[in-house]
Scaffold this active site. Structure first.
Site, PDB file in Angstrom:
ATOM      1  N   TYR A 161      37.729  38.479  38.445  1.00 27.36           N
ATOM      2  CA  TYR A 161      37.034  38.106  39.676  1.00 27.36           C
ATOM      3  C   TYR A 161      37.891  37.106  40.447  1.00 27.36           C
ATOM      4  O   TYR A 161      38.573  36.261  39.857  1.00 27.36           O
ATOM      5  CB  TYR A 161      35.648  37.548  39.357  1.00 27.36           C
ATOM      6  CG  TYR A 161      34.668  38.651  39.051  1.00 27.36           C
ATOM      7  CD1 TYR A 161      33.771  39.104  40.005  1.00 27.36           C
ATOM      8  CD2 TYR A 161      34.672  39.286  37.812  1.00 27.36           C
ATOM      9  CE1 TYR A 161      32.895  40.144  39.747  1.00 27.36           C
ATOM     10  CE2 TYR A 161      33.809  40.333  37.540  1.00 27.36           C
ATOM     11  CZ  TYR A 161      32.923  40.753  38.507  1.00 27.36           C
ATOM     12  OH  TYR A 161      32.074  41.801  38.241  1.00 27.36           O
ATOM     13  N   ASP A 163      37.635  44.000  28.875  1.00 25.67           N
ATOM     14  CA  ASP A 163      36.394  44.571  28.369  1.00 25.67           C
ATOM     15  C   ASP A 163      36.557  45.368  27.084  1.00 25.67           C
ATOM     16  O   ASP A 163      35.658  45.357  26.236  1.00 25.67           O
ATOM     17  CB  ASP A 163      35.752  45.448  29.447  1.00 25.67           C
ATOM     18  CG  ASP A 163      35.049  44.623  30.513  1.00 25.67           C
ATOM     19  OD1 ASP A 163      34.705  43.464  30.229  1.00 25.67           O
ATOM     20  OD2 ASP A 163      34.844  45.138  31.616  1.00 25.67           O
ATOM     21  N   TYR A 221      28.313  46.181  34.721  1.00 22.93           N
ATOM     22  CA  TYR A 221      28.907  47.440  35.156  1.00 22.93           C
ATOM     23  C   TYR A 221      28.633  48.568  34.171  1.00 22.93           C
ATOM     24  O   TYR A 221      28.665  48.377  32.947  1.00 22.93           O
ATOM     25  CB  TYR A 221      30.421  47.289  35.318  1.00 22.93           C
ATOM     26  CG  TYR A 221      30.838  47.090  36.761  1.00 22.93           C
ATOM     27  CD1 TYR A 221      30.912  48.163  37.634  1.00 22.93           C
ATOM     28  CD2 TYR A 221      31.137  45.823  37.247  1.00 22.93           C
ATOM     29  CE1 TYR A 221      31.282  47.988  38.959  1.00 22.93           C
ATOM     30  CE2 TYR A 221      31.502  45.630  38.573  1.00 22.93           C
ATOM     31  CZ  TYR A 221      31.574  46.723  39.423  1.00 22.93           C
ATOM     32  OH  TYR A 221      31.931  46.552  40.734  1.00 22.93           O
ATOM     33  N   HIS A 243      36.670  41.422  43.391  1.00 19.61           N
ATOM     34  CA  HIS A 243      37.201  41.575  42.035  1.00 19.61           C
ATOM     35  C   HIS A 243      38.037  42.842  41.946  1.00 19.61           C
ATOM     36  O   HIS A 243      38.079  43.650  42.871  1.00 19.61           O
ATOM     37  CB  HIS A 243      36.076  41.602  41.005  1.00 19.61           C
ATOM     38  CG  HIS A 243      35.068  42.683  41.222  1.00 19.61           C
ATOM     39  ND1 HIS A 243      34.071  42.608  42.172  1.00 19.61           N
ATOM     40  CD2 HIS A 243      34.912  43.902  40.633  1.00 19.61           C
ATOM     41  CE1 HIS A 243      33.336  43.700  42.145  1.00 19.61           C
ATOM     42  NE2 HIS A 243      33.830  44.518  41.244  1.00 19.61           N
ATOM     43  N   HIS A 256      39.475  46.111  39.177  1.00 24.00           N
ATOM     44  CA  HIS A 256      39.333  46.862  37.929  1.00 24.00           C
ATOM     45  C   HIS A 256      40.685  47.500  37.629  1.00 24.00           C
ATOM     46  O   HIS A 256      41.237  48.209  38.472  1.00 24.00           O
ATOM     47  CB  HIS A 256      38.290  47.974  38.058  1.00 24.00           C
ATOM     48  CG  HIS A 256      36.925  47.503  38.452  1.00 24.00           C
ATOM     49  ND1 HIS A 256      35.920  47.265  37.530  1.00 24.00           N
ATOM     50  CD2 HIS A 256      36.385  47.236  39.667  1.00 24.00           C
ATOM     51  CE1 HIS A 256      34.824  46.877  38.170  1.00 24.00           C
ATOM     52  NE2 HIS A 256      35.087  46.849  39.469  1.00 24.00           N
ATOM     53  N   HIS A 282      38.024  45.805  44.603  1.00 24.95           N
ATOM     54  CA  HIS A 282      36.659  46.072  45.044  1.00 24.95           C
ATOM     55  C   HIS A 282      36.211  44.993  46.023  1.00 24.95           C
ATOM     56  O   HIS A 282      35.896  43.869  45.637  1.00 24.95           O
ATOM     57  CB  HIS A 282      35.710  46.130  43.854  1.00 24.95           C
ATOM     58  CG  HIS A 282      34.375  46.714  44.223  1.00 24.95           C
ATOM     59  ND1 HIS A 282      33.391  46.973  43.298  1.00 24.95           N
ATOM     60  CD2 HIS A 282      33.846  47.090  45.418  1.00 24.95           C
ATOM     61  CE1 HIS A 282      32.328  47.477  43.902  1.00 24.95           C
ATOM     62  NE2 HIS A 282      32.581  47.546  45.190  1.00 24.95           N
TER      63      HIS A 282
END
Length: 671
Positions: free
Chosen positions: A318, A332, A417, A474, A476, A634
């Site tokens: 983020y 993650d 998410y 943020h 990904h 994003h």
């Protein structure tokens, strides 16, 4: 015997915490039974998943060896595959050995174990210094309890109008802490706990208790620091998304998905066969689906395409320097486990009505097996576009074939998410890797009621999606490990730049041509996409040719990408060094599995791909692994709130001179 596994019997808020982490694992089923041979358990292939009995046997062998006790914990337990050459030489009916790999956490100490299940012995036991393992569910729950019991935390939430009677309606999320070289955090096992107000809404993500972070050392059992950056008002705009909270539009007319003659695919154990494709599928607690021994039947000849392909890491940083946000830079897969957080798929919604559903067997924190039901589905579909077509103007006649593909879908819910992963196998010999992002945005409470408000506190970090609600910018980054075996293991990596050339004759002054280059070493194969310098990336077999003499190959083809915009010296970027390039190539090493290293939780950076490729090993005409990272920035829209419409991204692994012609040419017009 089968029974329901009780996660926790404490207050209801803990159960809600658990639901946030495991999203559907409240009904985990443990399969308990006597250990048996691999064949008795239904294992038919050396790469088959560990069974429940094998998980139990792994634990029993470690206990019998005196290496573990009741306090030992197991962040990840998985199959330890046989050597690659052993798997490639294996034939159905032959016996094979079964081994398990286990990360073992004993207090702050970490060990890695390899257990030979057939021989009933521990073949490797290694201490791993100065690392933090992936997060355990039990300590995740404990971190929330520690924060809630802290007097300073209670005083801070009291300033925000939250009384002890409200605590059961609060959802506290212990987040991975990252690493920032802060002296007070060195050498500790940390969580940074942020909380949400779950009163009067199902979407607690829209009700952040802003400005408070409890830094918890879960091993010391204490809050080592409470960050309180000041009281901010609680957003109160509607954030509901459930059927009870949102007025539903009229139901549409039924749209049926029918297979009148049954599936076009079939399973042989964990081997899946569909038209000209064949591959082995297993489910891993860290990375999710693993596709092995991927082959294509080319006119009766089974040809190797890929030995193994899977997700390697998922990095979500983020973009905020706020004291309660800067650390939100998640790894993650390595920190939480994409497989562990797989969710049961909603039948007829997440997958077509004709789909086949697959269960996974994983090990919990104590090493005991449990079944996670319906975590993957398999189905056929028409893409909606023709796989090829042509209109003959002279004959006024068209020829066209429908494009059909086989899809293996997997969904993991990691915090706010939901990620959908589709591995799609096409009749044209192309493998598409797609992922979709849905779920909730992480939002920050800010004073402004509108984007044009005079008080712009915090607004530089994102965009407003509701009054006093800022969705923080943020990224990904998804890294995939692709052990390509194009017509066999001995491959090379070739990149072909499209370069502008000066025309030597005729009225044209320029044209573009291909400038091929075969990468010799790892440094030579670090690739970044640049639309101003286009290139074709191919894995080539220098020992196999198509019928006109080109070496056979498969191309890694991008459909859009992004690069990290963080500075190289920023701590999150150091930890996620694999995002420095879109594509890396390494020589095959069985222990090099994860792009950010084995232990990304609180890592200092430089692990994984940056460390391995610093050796600059030769990669020409050898067994190579391609690592492809697909990233996206994003910037959140109003339309992404309160639930993000699924946004899809993809890349292709497509044949390039692998065949002698169009492999979909023989598709029946009646198909």
């Amino acid at each position: 015997m089968v029974w329901t596994y009780p996660l926790n019997d404490t207050a209801s808020f803990v159960n809600r915490l658990v639901r946030w982490v495991v999203m559907g694992c409240l009904a985990l089923l443990l399969i308990m039974g006597p250990a048996g041979s691999a064949w008795a358990d239904g294992v038919k292939h050396p790469l088959d998943d560990l069974t429940a009995a094998e998980y139990e046997e792994t634990l029993e062998i470690l206990q019998s060896a005196g290496l573990v006790d009741a306090d030992s914990r197991y962040p990840f337990v998985r199959l330890q595959p046989p050597a690659k050459e052993t798997v490639l030489a294996w034939e159905p009916g032959q016996s094979f050995e079964r081994s398990a790999f286990a990360m073992v956490k004993q207090g702050p100490a970490m060990h890695e174990a390899v257990v030979n299940l057939g021989q009933g012995e521990v073949t490797s036991w290694e201490a791993i210094a100065d690392v933090q393992s992936g997060i355990l569910l039990s300590e995740w729950i404990r971190a929330g309890e520690i924060a809630r019991a802290d007097a300073a935390w209670q005083e801070a939430v009291g300033k925000r109008g939250i009384e002890p009677a409200d605590y059961e309606q609060m959802i506290c999320a212990p987040l991975s802490a990252g690493y920032f070289a802060l002296p007070e955090e060195e050498g500790r096992r940390l969580f940074k706990v942020n909380c949400f107000d779950g009163r009067d809404t199902e979407n607690f993500w829209g009700r952040p208790v802003e400005g408070i972070t409890a830094v918890v050392d879960v091993e010391a059992g204490e809050v080592i620091k409470l960050v309180d950056s000041g009281v901010r008002p609680m957003p109160d705009s509607p954030a509901g998304y459930t059927e009870a909270e949102v007025t539903q539009r009229p139901a549409p007319k039924p749209l049926e998905w029918v297979e009148r003659r049954g599936h076009g695919y079939h399973f042989d154990g964990q081997m899946l066969n569909w038209h000209n494709w064949q591959f082995h599928l297993r489910l891993d607690s860290r990375v999710g689906p693993i596709f092995s021994l991927v082959k294509f039947n080319d006119q009766g000849n089974w040809r190797s395409v890929m030995y193994e392909g899977e997700l390697s890491e998922l990095f979500v940083p983020y973009q905020s320097t706020d004291p309660n946000w800067y650390f939100r830079t998640y790894m993650d897969a390595g920190e939480y486990g994409a497989g562990k957080l797989a969710v049961p798929l909603e039948r007829d919604r997440d997958c077509p009505s004709t789909a086949t559903y697959l269960d996974a067997v994983f090990a919990d924190d104590e090493g005991q097996p449990y079944v996670q039901a319906d975590v993957a589905c398999v189905f056929e579909r028409y893409v909606g576009d023709p796989v090829w077509r042509h209109y003959d103007a002279l004959l006024d006649r068209s020829a066209s074939r429908r494009d059909r593909e086989l899809v293996v879908r997997f969904v993991t819910a990691i915090g706010n998410y939901d990620y959908l992963f589709d591995w799609s196998f096409g009749e044209n010999g192309t493998l598409k890797v797609r992922f979709g992002a849905s779920g909730m945005e992480e939002v920050q409470a800010i004073p402004a009621m509108r984007a044009d408000d005079d008080d712009t506190t915090g607004m530089e970090f994102g965009r407003m999606v509701a009054p006093q609600t800022l969705a923080v910018n943020h990224d990904h980054f998804f890294s995939f490990r692709l052990d390509m075996d194009v017509d066999g293991p001995e491959n090379s990596f070739v990149y072909e730049r499209l370069e502008t050339m000066e025309a030597k004759q005729g009225p044209r002054t320029s044209y573009w041509a291909i400038a091929p280059h075969t990468a010799q070493t790892e440094a030579d194969a670090k690739m970044t996409l640049d639309i101003r310098k286009p290139a074709v990336w191919r894995v080539v077999n220098p020992h196999a040719e198509n019928f006109v003499g080109y070496p056979t190959s498969y191309e890694v083809k991008s459909h859009g990408n992004a690069v990290s915009l963080m500075r190289p010296d920023d701590f999150p970027q150091r930890r996620a060094g694999f995002t420095d390039y879109h594509l890396w190539v390494t020589p095959y090493e069985p222990d090099e599995l994860y792009a950010a290293g084995n232990y990304p939780n609180q890592s200092h950076g430089g692990d994984g791909l940056p460390a391995w490729t610093s050796q600059n090993r030769p990669i020409e005409d050898t067994d190579i692994v391609v690592w492809y990272t697909l990233g996206l920035h994003h910037v959140v829209r109003a339309e992404d709130w309160p639930v993000l419409p699924t946004e899809w991204h993809e890349f292709e692994i497509r044949p390039f001179d692998f065949f002698d012609g169009n492999p979909a040419l023989d598709i029946s017009a009646r198909g």
